[in-house]
Design an enzyme around this catalytic site. Structure first.
Site, mmCIF file in Angstrom:
data_model
loop_
_atom_site.group_PDB
_atom_site.id
_atom_site.type_symbol
_atom_site.label_atom_id
_atom_site.label_comp_id
_atom_site.label_asym_id
_atom_site.label_seq_id
_atom_site.Cartn_x
_atom_site.Cartn_y
_atom_site.Cartn_z
ATOM 1 N N SER A 120 87.070 13.700 63.912
ATOM 2 C CA SER A 120 85.787 13.672 63.206
ATOM 3 C C SER A 120 85.894 14.253 61.800
ATOM 4 C CB SER A 120 84.737 14.434 64.017
ATOM 5 O OG SER A 120 85.186 15.746 64.290
ATOM 6 N N GLU B 6 94.114 15.819 53.956
ATOM 7 C CA GLU B 6 93.879 14.750 54.937
ATOM 8 C C GLU B 6 92.774 15.141 55.913
ATOM 9 O OE1 GLU B 6 97.402 13.047 56.737
ATOM 10 O OE2 GLU B 6 98.514 13.389 54.888
ATOM 11 N N CYS C 276 88.920 14.067 60.083
ATOM 12 C CA CYS C 276 90.186 13.531 59.550
ATOM 13 C C CYS C 276 89.930 12.517 58.452
ATOM 14 C CB CYS C 276 90.955 12.782 60.628
ATOM 15 S SG CYS C 276 91.327 13.785 62.033
ATOM 16 N N ARG D 182 102.072 21.264 58.995
ATOM 17 C CA ARG D 182 101.618 20.222 59.923
ATOM 18 C C ARG D 182 101.510 18.867 59.218
ATOM 19 N NH1 ARG D 182 96.942 21.613 64.121
ATOM 20 N NH2 ARG D 182 96.197 19.587 64.730
#
Ligand code: XMP
Length: 521
Positions: A342, A454, A344, A439
């Site tokens: 939601s 992102e 991203c 990450r």
């Protein structure tokens, strides 16, 4: 027995996964693009079982995991998830030492034991205690009394905490140590609640039990009302998820950390995970945006070699090759999801990612061959999405659904009379600065390059406790299983029949042509 057979006509329209998804291979489908057909059922929703095995030694009683995000899972959330039968993955946007103590808090959480009760000093006045109760709005008035070394001096009972005694010192009013009932931590044993329950039955009129160590230092307080509530909860259908030593289960995220030369920092990863294992962590999740990559694979291999029995979750991927790669490296459960979350923006920023149901189908078939499980990670907004995800996956990971809960980290903010909590993507600039840059394949201190976020920073409306949210979700999952005649999650996976939904069908699926007064919740 015609009732139990599918008619041929049904089979033509409502197809099993292995016919449906290949027939739709030219289009990426997500939750709202499909619906499940109902089937003959003799199963009542309340009789369905939701336990799921993610790896050898990692079984959940409900297939729900809270996401390893810094606005979703710390120890409070992980405790609440495990108490409900699920799992919390503690995020890694914090110093490693802090993550270790978060895991310890979950592993040493004794339900019903107030580990750090409010204590009073012997030379305080009763008037001070009354002020404290007023200021902090305590709903109780009985307090353990300890000296400056934390040794138990007595118990200040509620019936002397009255304005008429305000000028008296606590030491004059307390029940002295020798008359206070205590128990040692050791005596509490493996099932402290059962032990405390027995104690209260045997000691008529006593409602509080103090826990001390061998030197009489206070270590906690158990109240009869908590014990009674928990004993009641134990009769609930879904039991807390515990390890072999009866401790709550807990997971922790780790990243594919690199050293100053850009190489995988094996020593640091091993020391970190070694610390987590010492603290009793039940599973680690190597969490990255691109799991089908050398750094993630090598990290999984290093961990698998060093900790042969430790369950490892790794991801994220959306391809069969990605699943096979991580399984071959030694992962037991693979996170599936790139860009559905939601918060991203991976699909917008990087132009990659696959709609979730198609990704789950492809990954589930590769996972079955490799004998690993898959977790549907991201994009879940309602219980119906979970039912659909569980037709292909062994569990779901949710961020947004839990981010508004009381147990999520962060304070409540009020905007125009409504209450919200912050919820941000681990790939948002703010979260990457706090540590999650690796990450997304970036360096935290990367100031020489432009780094594209992102994920976004957002708000979620406050939605109460995890217990409440999970009760709604579980109710929905059990309904779905009842409609499909599936008594457990294996049966759900085996029985599911799918059909695509048109845009008009999607509108039809939600409340329409009415003025809504109340939502379903
Ligand atoms: P939901 O939909 O439950 O999604 O809020 C949670 C999942 O989203 C992933 N995640 C991200 N993905 N950019 C992304 O593309 C981000 O900043 C980001 N942060 C989290 C993650 O898999 C999580 O479990």
């Amino acid at each position: 027995m015609a009732a139990t057979r599918n008619s041929q006509l049904d089979d033509t329209f409502y197809q099993a996964a292995d016919s449906f998804f290949p027939a739709n291979q030219k289009i990426g489908l997500t939750f709202d693009d499909i619906t499940l057909a109902t089937l003959y059922s003799e199963i009542l929703p309340r009789n369905t079982q939701l336990d799921t095995v993610l790896a050898d030694g990692l079984q959940l009683n409900i297939p729900a995991i809270s996401a390893d995000m810094d606005t979703v899972t710390e120890s409070r959330m992980a405790i609440a998830m495990a108490l409900n039968g699920g799992l919390g993955l503690i995020h890694y946007n914090m110093p490693e030492r802090e993550q270790l103590s978060q895991v310890s808090r979950v592993k040493y959480h004794v339900q019903g034991l107030i580990q750090d009760p409010i204590k009073i000093a012997p030379n305080q006045l009763i008037g001070d205690v009354l002020k404290l109760i007023e200021e902090k709005k305590f709903g109780f008035s009985t307090f353990p009394v300890v000296d400056e070394k934390g040794k138990l001096v007595g118990l200040l009972s509620g019936h002397v905490v009255k304005p008429r005694y305000a000028a008296k010192k606590v030491i004059e009013a307390l029940t002295p140590r020798q008359q206070v009932q205590t128990i040692t931590k050791k005596e509490l044993g493996k099932d402290p609640i059962a032990r405390a329950d027995k104690f209260f039955t045997e000691h008529l009129g006593i409602h509080k039990l103090l826990v001390v160590d061998e030197d009489d230092h206070l270590h906690g307080l158990i109240t009869m009302s908590d014990v009674e509530r928990i004993t009641q909860e134990r009769k609930a259908q879904f039991k807390p998820a515990r390890d072999a030593q009866f401790r709550l289960i807990c997971g922790a995220a780790v990243s594919a950390t690199r050293n100053a030369f850009g190489e995988l920092d094996r020593e640091r990863i091993l020391a970190h995970v070694g610390g987590l294992v010492e603290r009793g962590v039940d599973v680690v999740a190597v969490s990255t945006a691109h799991g089908h990559s050398k750094g993630v694979g090598d990290t999984v291999k290093v961990l698998r070699d060093a900790f042969p029995k430790l369950p490892i979750i790794a991801g994220n991927v959306t391809s069969a090759a990605g699943v096979e790669y991580l399984a071959d490296c030694g992962a037991n459960a693979i996170k599936v999801g790139q860009g559905p979350g939601s918060i991203c923006t991976t699909r917008i920023v990087a132009g990659v990612g696959i709609p979730q149901m198609t990704a789950l189908y492809i990954c589930s078939r590769a996972a079955a061959k490799k004998k690993v499980s898959i977790l549907a990670d991201g994009g879940i907004t309602k219980s119906g999405d979970i039912v659909k995800a569980l037709t292909l996956a062994q569990g779901v990971i949710c961020g947004g659904i839990f981010a508004g809960c009381t147990e999520a980290p962060g304070d409540v903010v009020e905007i125009s009379g409504k209450m919200y909590k912050h919820y941000r993507g681990m790939g948002s600039l703010a979260a990457m600065k706090s540590g999650s840059a690796a990450r997304y394949g970036h360096e935290k201190a990367d100031t020489t390059r432009k780094v594209a976020a992102e994920g976004i920073e957002a708000l979620k409306e406050v939605c109460g406790s995890v217990d409440r949210v999970l009760a709604q979700l579980i109710g929905g999952i059990q309904s779905g299983m009842g409609y499909l005649g599936a008594k457990d999650l294996d049966a759900l996976r085996q029985k599911a029949r799918y059909i695509r939904v048109s845009p008009a069908g999607q509108r039809e699926a939600a409340p329409h042509d009415v003025v809504e007064l109340k939502t379903g919740n």
